[in-house]
Design an enzyme around this catalytic site. Structure first.
Site, short mmCIF file in Angstrom:
data_model
loop_
_atom_site.label_atom_id
_atom_site.label_comp_id
_atom_site.label_asym_id
_atom_site.label_seq_id
_atom_site.Cartn_x
_atom_site.Cartn_y
_atom_site.Cartn_z
N HIS A 53 88.64 22.92 -17.76
CA HIS A 53 88.01 24.12 -18.33
C HIS A 53 87.67 25.12 -17.23
CE1 HIS A 53 87.54 22.26 -22.36
NE2 HIS A 53 87.54 21.16 -21.64
N HIS A 57 90.72 29.60 -19.89
CA HIS A 57 91.23 28.32 -20.40
C HIS A 57 91.15 28.25 -21.92
CE1 HIS A 57 86.85 27.65 -20.11
NE2 HIS A 57 87.03 26.83 -21.14
N ASP A 59 90.23 25.67 -25.14
CA ASP A 59 89.58 24.44 -25.60
C ASP A 59 90.44 23.81 -26.69
OD1 ASP A 59 87.44 24.93 -23.96
OD2 ASP A 59 85.99 25.29 -25.56
N HIS A 63 87.99 18.50 -27.40
CA HIS A 63 86.81 18.82 -26.58
C HIS A 63 85.52 18.45 -27.30
CE1 HIS A 63 84.50 20.65 -23.50
NE2 HIS A 63 84.35 21.85 -24.03
N HIS A 166 81.00 25.68 -31.15
CA HIS A 166 82.27 25.01 -30.85
C HIS A 166 82.74 24.17 -32.04
CE1 HIS A 166 81.66 25.83 -26.49
NE2 HIS A 166 82.96 25.72 -26.44
N GLU A 178 88.51 30.85 -23.61
CA GLU A 178 87.29 31.22 -22.88
C GLU A 178 87.65 31.72 -21.48
OE1 GLU A 178 84.24 28.06 -25.01
OE2 GLU A 178 85.48 27.36 -23.33
#
Length: 215
Positions: A53, A57, A59, A63, A166, A178
């Protein structure tokens, strides 16, 4: 067959180095040269070590979702395609009420430009970054967007303790990007390329994210 002509490619990725801003507790970036032309070797060859991360990056669901897809098996349609960039640079926290007036529809890739884009991403971590609260995440899940991108290292507040933002996104199969760098990007629609590395078992992956404008 008509071909679109590329007008401009905009790099919206952070640079990865040993100075890259990291989430507190994450391992730093190291790039070790194990073969070196200057030392008489036939080529330069390096080993890179960093967290999944780091910097800009993606996710993967894995995650925060037990048994979720890893970066080798995520749907790439979420990370390559036309995307809408929205300027929310006056907000300290993105709420559903901030999103109601925006042209957000089913299947959209939405990228949020905030005050985060003007923060230095080489050095100190900023705990007070702009993020999406639960109401915004729920709104986007209800809209069934494809992907959400933001311009700091998390879509969620540094002080959140339940990862609800999330989880609302990833459990609804919404992609997360992100660490975007959107300082020089105007609000509008672009073609996004931001695919994660095909790493079996990985919960995230650094990416080279670009926006493309066509004539």
């Amino acid at each position: 067959m008509h071909r679109m002509k590329i007008k401009r490619i905009i790099d919206i990725s952070g640079t990865i180095s040993d100075r890259t801003t990291l989430w507190p507790g994450d391992e730093g970036v190291t790039l070790d040269r194990i073969q070196n032309i200057e030392s008489g070797d036939s080529c330069n060859l390096s080993v890179l070590r960093m967290g999944t991360h780091t910097s800009t990056h993606v996710d993967a669901p894995l995650h925060f979702v037990a048994g979720g897809a890893d970066t080798a098996s995520v749907n790439l349609n979420k990370f390559i395609g036309f995307a809408k960039v929205f300027n929310l640079s006056t907000q300290d926290c993105i709420k559903a009420s901030d999103l109601y007036p925006l042209n957000i529809n089913v299947g959209d890739i939405v990228l949020f430009k905030t005050k985060n884009s003007f923060l230095d991403m080489n050095g100190l971590f900023h705990k007070g970054f702009v993020y999406l609260d639960e109401s915004a995440a729920r709104f986007l899940a209800d809209k069934k967007v494809a992907t959400v991108g933001i311009d700091y290292l998390s879509v969620e507040s540094f002080y959140a303790d339940n990862a609800v933002t999330h989880k609302l996104l990833l459990q609804n199969e919404i992609g997360i990007i992100e660490g975007l760098r959107l300082k020089d990007v105007q609000e509008g629609e672009y073609f996004l390329s931001c695919v994660p590395l095909k790493i079996e078992g990985a919960d995230g992956s650094p990416v080279r994210a670009v926006l493309v404008e066509f004539d």
